[in-house]
Design a protein around this motif. Sequence first.
Motif, PDB file in Angstrom:
ATOM      1  N   ALA A   1      43.008  35.181  26.229  1.00 35.15           N
ATOM      2  CA  ALA A   1      43.998  34.548  27.101  1.00 35.15           C
ATOM      3  C   ALA A   1      43.716  34.903  28.559  1.00 35.15           C
ATOM      4  CB  ALA A   1      45.410  34.966  26.702  1.00 35.15           C
ATOM      5  N   GLN A   2      43.350  36.150  28.826  1.00 36.93           N
ATOM      6  CA  GLN A   2      43.036  36.569  30.191  1.00 36.93           C
ATOM      7  C   GLN A   2      41.801  35.843  30.716  1.00 36.93           C
ATOM      8  OE1 GLN A   2      42.732  40.818  29.693  1.00 36.93           O
ATOM      9  NE2 GLN A   2      44.932  41.133  29.918  1.00 36.93           N
ATOM     10  N   VAL A   3      40.778  35.718  29.878  1.00 39.63           N
ATOM     11  CA  VAL A   3      39.557  35.014  30.288  1.00 39.63           C
ATOM     12  C   VAL A   3      39.870  33.546  30.561  1.00 39.63           C
ATOM     13  CG1 VAL A   3      37.289  34.228  29.478  1.00 39.63           C
ATOM     14  CG2 VAL A   3      37.976  36.613  29.150  1.00 39.63           C
ATOM     15  N   TRP A   4      40.619  32.920  29.664  1.00 43.17           N
ATOM     16  CA  TRP A   4      40.980  31.512  29.851  1.00 43.17           C
ATOM     17  C   TRP A   4      41.765  31.327  31.147  1.00 43.17           C
ATOM     18  CZ3 TRP A   4      42.618  28.510  24.858  1.00 43.17           C
ATOM     19  CH2 TRP A   4      41.568  28.535  23.934  1.00 43.17           C
ATOM     20  N   TYR A   5      42.720  32.223  31.392  1.00 50.33           N
ATOM     21  CA  TYR A   5      43.536  32.115  32.600  1.00 50.33           C
ATOM     22  C   TYR A   5      42.671  32.275  33.847  1.00 50.33           C
ATOM     23  CZ  TYR A   5      47.436  32.651  35.778  1.00 50.33           C
ATOM     24  OH  TYR A   5      48.323  32.476  36.804  1.00 50.33           O
ATOM     25  N   ALA A   6      41.761  33.245  33.826  1.00 50.81           N
ATOM     26  CA  ALA A   6      40.858  33.468  34.950  1.00 50.81           C
ATOM     27  C   ALA A   6      39.942  32.262  35.178  1.00 50.81           C
ATOM     28  CB  ALA A   6      40.022  34.720  34.719  1.00 50.81           C
ATOM     29  N   ASP A   7      39.635  31.538  34.114  1.00 53.02           N
ATOM     30  CA  ASP A   7      38.804  30.333  34.218  1.00 53.02           C
ATOM     31  C   ASP A   7      39.608  29.109  34.651  1.00 53.02           C
ATOM     32  OD1 ASP A   7      36.517  31.675  33.479  1.00 53.02           O
ATOM     33  OD2 ASP A   7      36.545  30.989  31.402  1.00 53.02           O
ATOM     34  N   GLY A   8      40.899  29.294  34.906  1.00 49.60           N
ATOM     35  CA  GLY A   8      41.725  28.198  35.379  1.00 49.60           C
ATOM     36  C   GLY A   8      42.407  27.390  34.286  1.00 49.60           C
ATOM     37  N   LYS A   9      42.276  27.815  33.051  1.00 50.45           N
ATOM     38  CA  LYS A   9      42.936  27.086  31.964  1.00 50.45           C
ATOM     39  C   LYS A   9      44.408  27.463  31.937  1.00 50.45           C
ATOM     40  CE  LYS A   9      38.825  26.795  29.125  1.00 50.45           C
ATOM     41  NZ  LYS A   9      38.189  27.134  27.871  1.00 50.45           N
ATOM     42  N   ARG A  10      45.232  26.489  31.622  1.00 51.46           N
ATOM     43  CA  ARG A  10      46.671  26.701  31.532  1.00 51.46           C
ATOM     44  C   ARG A  10      47.170  26.149  30.209  1.00 51.46           C
ATOM     45  NH1 ARG A  10      44.959  29.468  34.794  1.00 51.46           N
ATOM     46  NH2 ARG A  10      45.564  29.681  36.977  1.00 51.46           N
ATOM     47  N   ALA A  11      48.225  26.744  29.706  1.00 55.69           N
ATOM     48  CA  ALA A  11      48.804  26.299  28.433  1.00 55.69           C
ATOM     49  C   ALA A  11      49.449  24.927  28.615  1.00 55.69           C
ATOM     50  CB  ALA A  11      49.832  27.307  27.942  1.00 55.69           C
ATOM     51  N   ARG A  12      49.237  24.085  27.635  1.00 56.77           N
ATOM     52  CA  ARG A  12      49.869  22.768  27.604  1.00 56.77           C
ATOM     53  C   ARG A  12      50.637  22.659  26.301  1.00 56.77           C
ATOM     54  NH1 ARG A  12      45.055  18.710  29.518  1.00 56.77           N
ATOM     55  NH2 ARG A  12      44.781  19.601  31.574  1.00 56.77           N
ATOM     56  N   GLY A  13      51.630  21.803  26.296  1.00 52.43           N
ATOM     57  CA  GLY A  13      52.451  21.636  25.101  1.00 52.43           C
ATOM     58  C   GLY A  13      51.645  21.314  23.860  1.00 52.43           C
ATOM     59  N   ARG A  14      50.680  20.417  23.995  1.00 52.10           N
ATOM     60  CA  ARG A  14      49.895  20.025  22.824  1.00 52.10           C
ATOM     61  C   ARG A  14      49.028  21.163  22.304  1.00 52.10           C
ATOM     62  NH1 ARG A  14      46.286  16.110  26.426  1.00 52.10           N
ATOM     63  NH2 ARG A  14      44.737  17.625  27.089  1.00 52.10           N
ATOM     64  N   GLY A  15      48.702  22.141  23.161  1.00 45.53           N
ATOM     65  CA  GLY A  15      47.894  23.280  22.737  1.00 45.53           C
ATOM     66  C   GLY A  15      48.605  24.187  21.759  1.00 45.53           C
ATOM     67  N   PHE A  16      49.941  24.195  21.825  1.00 40.88           N
ATOM     68  CA  PHE A  16      50.709  25.037  20.911  1.00 40.88           C
ATOM     69  C   PHE A  16      50.608  24.552  19.470  1.00 40.88           C
ATOM     70  CE2 PHE A  16      52.664  26.196  24.930  1.00 40.88           C
ATOM     71  CZ  PHE A  16      52.791  27.570  24.786  1.00 40.88           C
ATOM     72  N   VAL A  17      50.312  23.276  19.302  1.00 42.71           N
ATOM     73  CA  VAL A  17      50.128  22.701  17.965  1.00 42.71           C
ATOM     74  C   VAL A  17      48.639  22.467  17.688  1.00 42.71           C
ATOM     75  CG1 VAL A  17      50.622  20.726  16.473  1.00 42.71           C
ATOM     76  CG2 VAL A  17      52.403  21.625  17.982  1.00 42.71           C
ATOM     77  N   GLY A  18      47.951  21.889  18.656  1.00 39.51           N
ATOM     78  CA  GLY A  18      46.555  21.509  18.470  1.00 39.51           C
ATOM     79  C   GLY A  18      45.616  22.676  18.258  1.00 39.51           C
ATOM     80  N   GLN A  19      45.749  23.721  19.052  1.00 30.53           N
ATOM     81  CA  GLN A  19      44.857  24.875  18.913  1.00 30.53           C
ATOM     82  C   GLN A  19      44.983  25.530  17.531  1.00 30.53           C
ATOM     83  OE1 GLN A  19      42.484  26.305  20.945  1.00 30.53           O
ATOM     84  NE2 GLN A  19      42.657  24.580  22.343  1.00 30.53           N
ATOM     85  N   PRO A  20      46.195  25.830  17.060  1.00 27.14           N
ATOM     86  CA  PRO A  20      46.306  26.409  15.720  1.00 27.14           C
ATOM     87  C   PRO A  20      45.789  25.478  14.616  1.00 27.14           C
ATOM     88  CG  PRO A  20      48.318  26.799  16.942  1.00 27.14           C
ATOM     89  CD  PRO A  20      47.490  25.857  17.761  1.00 27.14           C
TER      90      PRO A  20
END
Length: 102
Positions: free
Chosen positions: A38-57
């Motif tokens: 999560a820290q690496v993703w955040y540092a890379d500029g990625k942000r959580a999106r609503g669809r990620g809460f379902v799509g990623q899992p």
Amino acid sequence: MVLWDGEVGYLREPLIHHNYESLAQFRKKQNQYTQYEAQVWYADGKRARGRGFVGQPLREFFRRFITLQGWRDGGHGLFLSLLMAYYAFVRQMLLWKMGRKV
């Protein structure tokens, strides 16, 4: 990276790799990895999106259970696939919390 000085061959039997000894140890390691990712993703500029809460899992479960053939391990494979899907959700939650602190 692996550096190899010698002849390359093939295994005659499957390589069984046990990288944890208990469920508690597995969960501790996954919590560390999830926080780090999560820290690496955040540092890379990625942000959580609503669809990620379902799509990623869902993607993680499909990858573990179907693509990597976790179904071959029966209930154990199903349990690990679900657990990894859960950690994909947790990673999204951590990413979302990091975005809110700004």
